[in-house]
Design a protein around this motif. Structure first.
Motif, PDB file in Angstrom:
ATOM      1  N   LYS B 138       0.741  -1.576   0.036  1.00 36.67           N
ATOM      2  CA  LYS B 138       0.062   0.148  -0.179  1.00 36.67           C
ATOM      3  C   LYS B 138       0.748   0.716  -0.286  1.00 36.67           C
ATOM      4  O   LYS B 138       0.431   2.271  -0.763  1.00 36.67           O
ATOM      5  N   GLY B 139       1.988   1.338   0.958  1.00 36.32           N
ATOM      6  CA  GLY B 139       2.766   2.168   0.828  1.00 36.32           C
ATOM      7  C   GLY B 139       3.370   2.622  -0.087  1.00 36.32           C
ATOM      8  O   GLY B 139       3.553   4.207  -0.849  1.00 36.32           O
ATOM      9  N   ARG B 140       3.672   1.552  -1.057  1.00 42.43           N
ATOM     10  CA  ARG B 140       4.278   1.829  -2.293  1.00 42.43           C
ATOM     11  C   ARG B 140       3.469   2.006  -3.627  1.00 42.43           C
ATOM     12  O   ARG B 140       4.121   2.875  -4.783  1.00 42.43           O
ATOM     13  N   ASN B 141       2.225   1.973  -2.958  1.00 39.23           N
ATOM     14  CA  ASN B 141       1.464   2.226  -4.323  1.00 39.23           C
ATOM     15  C   ASN B 141       0.978   3.761  -4.647  1.00 39.23           C
ATOM     16  O   ASN B 141       0.514   4.180  -3.410  1.00 39.23           O
ATOM     17  N   GLN B 142       0.809   4.103  -5.523  1.00 33.09           N
ATOM     18  CA  GLN B 142      -0.600   5.508  -6.167  1.00 33.09           C
ATOM     19  C   GLN B 142      -1.482   5.397  -6.378  1.00 33.09           C
ATOM     20  O   GLN B 142      -1.837   5.985  -6.300  1.00 33.09           O
ATOM     21  N   ASP B 143      -1.947   4.198  -6.984  1.00 28.64           N
ATOM     22  CA  ASP B 143      -2.678   4.757  -7.849  1.00 28.64           C
ATOM     23  C   ASP B 143      -4.199   4.120  -6.402  1.00 28.64           C
ATOM     24  O   ASP B 143      -4.443   3.672  -5.930  1.00 28.64           O
ATOM     25  N   GLU B 144      -5.253   5.359  -7.132  1.00 27.16           N
ATOM     26  CA  GLU B 144      -6.428   5.544  -6.396  1.00 27.16           C
ATOM     27  C   GLU B 144      -7.198   4.282  -5.961  1.00 27.16           C
ATOM     28  O   GLU B 144      -7.267   3.880  -4.383  1.00 27.16           O
ATOM     29  N   PHE B 145      -7.141   3.712  -6.704  1.00 26.56           N
ATOM     30  CA  PHE B 145      -8.353   2.423  -6.769  1.00 26.56           C
ATOM     31  C   PHE B 145      -7.311   1.572  -6.465  1.00 26.56           C
ATOM     32  O   PHE B 145      -8.003   0.498  -4.758  1.00 26.56           O
ATOM     33  N   GLN B 146      -6.164   1.057  -6.224  1.00 29.00           N
ATOM     34  CA  GLN B 146      -5.648  -0.241  -5.100  1.00 29.00           C
ATOM     35  C   GLN B 146      -5.506  -0.190  -3.998  1.00 29.00           C
ATOM     36  O   GLN B 146      -5.462  -0.283  -3.144  1.00 29.00           O
ATOM     37  N   VAL B 147      -5.192   1.291  -3.899  1.00 24.83           N
ATOM     38  CA  VAL B 147      -5.077   1.964  -2.436  1.00 24.83           C
ATOM     39  C   VAL B 147      -6.388   1.369  -1.364  1.00 24.83           C
ATOM     40  O   VAL B 147      -6.350   0.804  -0.524  1.00 24.83           O
ATOM     41  N   LEU B 148      -7.579   2.199  -2.888  1.00 26.49           N
ATOM     42  CA  LEU B 148      -8.505   1.613  -2.154  1.00 26.49           C
ATOM     43  C   LEU B 148      -9.234  -0.274  -1.684  1.00 26.49           C
ATOM     44  O   LEU B 148      -9.804  -0.292  -0.160  1.00 26.49           O
ATOM     45  N   LEU B 149      -8.628  -0.890  -2.620  1.00 22.62           N
ATOM     46  CA  LEU B 149      -8.823  -2.474  -2.487  1.00 22.62           C
ATOM     47  C   LEU B 149      -7.576  -3.123  -1.354  1.00 22.62           C
ATOM     48  O   LEU B 149      -8.333  -3.806  -0.397  1.00 22.62           O
ATOM     49  N   TYR B 150      -6.710  -2.298  -0.738  1.00 19.37           N
ATOM     50  CA  TYR B 150      -5.685  -2.526   0.775  1.00 19.37           C
ATOM     51  C   TYR B 150      -5.968  -2.162   1.925  1.00 19.37           C
ATOM     52  O   TYR B 150      -5.813  -2.780   2.399  1.00 19.37           O
ATOM     53  N   SER B 151      -6.818  -1.077   1.215  1.00 18.04           N
ATOM     54  CA  SER B 151      -7.560  -1.000   2.912  1.00 18.04           C
ATOM     55  C   SER B 151      -8.605  -1.683   3.213  1.00 18.04           C
ATOM     56  O   SER B 151      -8.606  -2.004   4.087  1.00 18.04           O
ATOM     57  N   TYR B 152      -9.048  -1.906   2.255  1.00 20.61           N
ATOM     58  CA  TYR B 152     -10.872  -2.778   2.599  1.00 20.61           C
ATOM     59  C   TYR B 152     -10.312  -4.101   3.225  1.00 20.61           C
ATOM     60  O   TYR B 152     -10.215  -4.605   4.403  1.00 20.61           O
ATOM     61  N   LYS B 153      -8.445  -4.989   2.147  1.00 23.48           N
ATOM     62  CA  LYS B 153      -7.993  -5.567   2.855  1.00 23.48           C
ATOM     63  C   LYS B 153      -7.505  -5.584   4.279  1.00 23.48           C
ATOM     64  O   LYS B 153      -7.720  -6.351   5.357  1.00 23.48           O
ATOM     65  N   ILE B 154      -7.092  -4.666   4.607  1.00 19.10           N
ATOM     66  CA  ILE B 154      -6.327  -4.076   6.018  1.00 19.10           C
ATOM     67  C   ILE B 154      -7.010  -4.388   7.212  1.00 19.10           C
ATOM     68  O   ILE B 154      -7.136  -4.547   7.771  1.00 19.10           O
ATOM     69  N   GLY B 155      -8.523  -3.740   6.532  1.00 18.26           N
ATOM     70  CA  GLY B 155      -9.125  -4.266   7.670  1.00 18.26           C
ATOM     71  C   GLY B 155     -10.401  -4.715   8.329  1.00 18.26           C
ATOM     72  O   GLY B 155     -10.823  -5.194   9.170  1.00 18.26           O
ATOM     73  N   GLN B 156     -10.061  -6.161   6.990  1.00 18.40           N
ATOM     74  CA  GLN B 156     -10.465  -6.995   7.414  1.00 18.40           C
ATOM     75  C   GLN B 156      -9.886  -8.030   7.983  1.00 18.40           C
ATOM     76  O   GLN B 156     -10.209  -8.948   9.377  1.00 18.40           O
ATOM     77  N   ILE B 157      -8.280  -7.518   7.587  1.00 15.09           N
ATOM     78  CA  ILE B 157      -7.210  -8.691   8.412  1.00 15.09           C
ATOM     79  C   ILE B 157      -7.449  -8.392  10.120  1.00 15.09           C
ATOM     80  O   ILE B 157      -7.314  -9.117  10.616  1.00 15.09           O
ATOM     81  N   ARG B 158      -7.188  -6.832   9.980  1.00 12.42           N
ATOM     82  CA  ARG B 158      -7.053  -6.331  11.391  1.00 12.42           C
ATOM     83  C   ARG B 158      -8.747  -6.965  12.485  1.00 12.42           C
ATOM     84  O   ARG B 158      -8.443  -7.565  13.666  1.00 12.42           O
ATOM     85  N   SER B 159      -9.693  -6.767  11.896  1.00  9.87           N
ATOM     86  CA  SER B 159     -10.887  -7.127  12.384  1.00  9.87           C
ATOM     87  C   SER B 159     -11.135  -8.026  12.486  1.00  9.87           C
ATOM     88  O   SER B 159     -11.176  -8.334  13.862  1.00  9.87           O
ATOM     89  N   ALA B 160     -10.206  -8.949  11.738  1.00 12.06           N
ATOM     90  CA  ALA B 160     -10.055 -10.343  11.488  1.00 12.06           C
ATOM     91  C   ALA B 160      -8.892 -10.853  13.181  1.00 12.06           C
ATOM     92  O   ALA B 160      -9.310 -11.884  14.065  1.00 12.06           O
ATOM     93  N   LEU B 161      -7.942 -10.279  13.148  1.00 13.77           N
ATOM     94  CA  LEU B 161      -7.095 -10.559  14.294  1.00 13.77           C
ATOM     95  C   LEU B 161      -7.411 -10.060  15.654  1.00 13.77           C
ATOM     96  O   LEU B 161      -6.949 -10.451  16.436  1.00 13.77           O
ATOM     97  N   SER B 162      -8.379  -9.134  15.582  1.00  9.43           N
ATOM     98  CA  SER B 162      -8.542  -8.729  17.179  1.00  9.43           C
ATOM     99  C   SER B 162      -9.913  -9.948  17.262  1.00  9.43           C
ATOM    100  O   SER B 162     -10.034  -9.919  19.043  1.00  9.43           O
ATOM    101  N   TRP B 163     -10.685 -10.554  16.292  1.00 10.03           N
ATOM    102  CA  TRP B 163     -11.685 -10.971  16.199  1.00 10.03           C
ATOM    103  C   TRP B 163     -10.814 -12.494  17.199  1.00 10.03           C
ATOM    104  O   TRP B 163     -11.333 -13.520  18.296  1.00 10.03           O
TER     105      TRP B 163
END
Lengths: 177, 177
Positions: B138-163
Motif C-alpha cells: 500500500k505504501g508503495r502504491n499510488q493508484d487510488e483504486f488500488q489503495v482502496l482495495l488495500y484498505s479494504y483488505k487491511i480492515g478485514q485482517i485487522r478485524s479478524a485479528l482482534s476477533w
DNA sequence: AGAATCATGTAAGGGGTTACATGATTCG
DNA sequence: CGAATCATGTAACCCCTTACATGATTCT
C-alpha cells in the motif's frame, strides 16, 4: 435469472465503452481489473458466448488479413439495462464486497457514471441493517460458539462500514449528482 | 490433493467420534454446524462416497428390520491423519476464516483436542504476515483504486485479528496443554 | 531462429445444486 | 389418516478449471 450474474455483468461493463472481441476483453481484464478479479482466457470466451445466448450482447465476425477472424461483441439495449440494474444494486452479502462491490465501484468510476455517492449510501444501509439484526441475535443468544460467530460477523461488517466511508471520499466528486 | 479438502475434512471430523451413516451425518450437520456451514442431503451422500473412494473412510451395510439398509462409514487411520493435518493448519486466505477456520475451532472444541490455543497463534501469525505484506504494498502504491482495495483488505485482517483474541479467550482452558 | 503476442476455441473432468424416485415407520 | 422422520440414492444441469489444439505475426 438462470445464471450467476456477477461475471456476466462485469463483462457487460467492459463492453459498455465500445465493442470488443474476446482477446481484447481478456487484455482489459488483466491490465485494469486483475487486482481484484481474474478470468482465464477460456472462461472469457465461454462467458461471452453465454452473454450472447441470453441476448445481452450480439457478435459479428471481422476479417483482418489472413489472421483468424475476430468475433466482436457489442452490448445490446437489454444488456445495458441489465448492466445498469446490476451496477447500482448494493451487494447482499459481506463476502461479495471484496470482488463484486469493488467491480461496481470500478465501473462507476471508469465509465464516469453518476450516482456513485448515493450508491455507496445504499450499500451502507444494507450493511447497517444486517449489523443490527446480528447484534440483536447476539444479545438473545447464550451459546458461546454462536456468540463467537456473531462477533466475527459484527467485526467484518463494522470494518466494511468504515471502509465505505473511505469509498465515499473517493467518490466525493460525484456528490452533487 | 485431487479434491477440495474443506468439505471432506469436515465430514471426517464428524466421523471422528463414532461411525455414522449418511442420514446421521446430515442430522449432525444441521443440528450442530448449521450456524456456519450447510450441506444438502445429496451432497452428504456424494461426499461420503468420495471419502470412501479416496481411502479416508470405509463403509459397511447394516441391516435393521425391513427398512432400507444403513451404510455406515468409519474413518480409517489415513483419514484420521488427514483430519489432524487439516484441523491444525491455519487457513491461508481471509475469505476462509468464516467457514473453514470456524469449522476447525468447532472440532477442536467438540472433540476436546489439545492445542487450540497454539493453533490460534499460528493463525494470527499467518494473518500478521499477510497484513504487513499488504501494508508495504500500500505504501508503495499510488493508484487510488488500488489503495482502496488495500484498505479494504487491511480492515478485514485487522478485524479478524482482534476477533482471534476473543477466540483465544474461548480456548483459554487449553492454554497449558 | 525462437519467444511472445495475437486470436479462437474444444475437451475432459471435477465441483456443486435442485429435482426426482422410493419406501417403511412413527407421531399427532 | 396424513405428515414428518428415517434412509438411500440417481439424473440433469450449471459452473469453472486445466489442458490441449491451431496458426499467423511480430519482437528480440
Amino acid at each position: 435469472m438462470s445464471f450467476k450474474l456477477e461475471p456476466d455483468c462485469a463483462l457487460l461493463g467492459i463492453l459498455m465503452n465500445k465493442p470488443k472481441h474476446g482477446y481484447e476483453v481478456e487484455a482489459y481484464l488483466s491490465s485494469e481489473m486483475d487486482q481484484f478479479w481474474h478470468l482465464s482466457m477460456s472462461q472469457v470466451y465461454a462467458l461471452l458466448k453465454r452473454i450472447e445466448k441470453t441476448g445481452l450482447a450480439v457478435s459479428s465476425e471481422q476479417k483482418h488479413g489472413n489472421r483468424p477472424n475476430k468475433r466482436v461483441f457489442s452490448i445490446t439495449e437489454t444488456g445495458k439495462e441489465k448492466f445498469f440494474e446490476w451496477v447500482y444494486s448494493p451487494v447482499k452479502h459481506v463476502r461479495d464486497l471484496r470482488v463484486e462491490l469493488l467491480a461496481k465501484l470500478f465501473f462507476i468510476k471508469e465509465l464516469k457514471l453518476a450516482g456513485g455517492f448515493s450508491f455507496i449510501e445504499k450499500q451502507v444501509d444494507v450493511l447497517e441493517d444486517k449489523l443490527s439484526l446480528i447484534e440483536r441475535s447476539k444479545g438473545r443468544n447464550q451459546d458461546e460458539f454462536q456468540v463467537l460467530l456473531y462477533s466475527y460477523k459484527i467485526g467484518q461488517i463494522r470494518s466494511a462500514l468504515s471502509w465505505l466511508k473511505e469509498c465515499e471520499a473517493y467518490f466525493y466528486s460525484d456528490r452533487l449528482k
